[in-house]
Design a protein around this motif. Sequence first.
Motif: not given
Length: 126
Positions: A97-116
Amino acid sequence: MDLVWAGQAKEEEMASIFTQSGTGNPEADAAAKKDHDEHADGYSPETSAVIADESRDRCVVCGINFNMDFDNDDCQYKYYNCREIDLMNDAEIALNDSEEVFVTCWRGLGSPKDLTMDQVLHDALH
């Protein structure tokens, strides 16, 4: 370039930054920067929303619970400043399943296509 709040000098610094690289009109440059920020990665913290799912109510990056708001237009509860993203295991294979993440947290990681797996809190996974 990261912009940081520096008290009263913020407006002066913003004007000089956009004057150097923009049109010379601080208001027009600020609007252009906002438009760029919202559309560069396709997600905006103010407008990105995911249908609320109480089994997935925390950001997998920071572990903070999402705020649930009712969307009158769609007649559904939603999490705002939120997006769904695929989670990859160590072998670069997408997990179920896909997971949910804050847009601000995702941008803080550099806006990756997928998370590891090393980018998420394992106790926040569902």
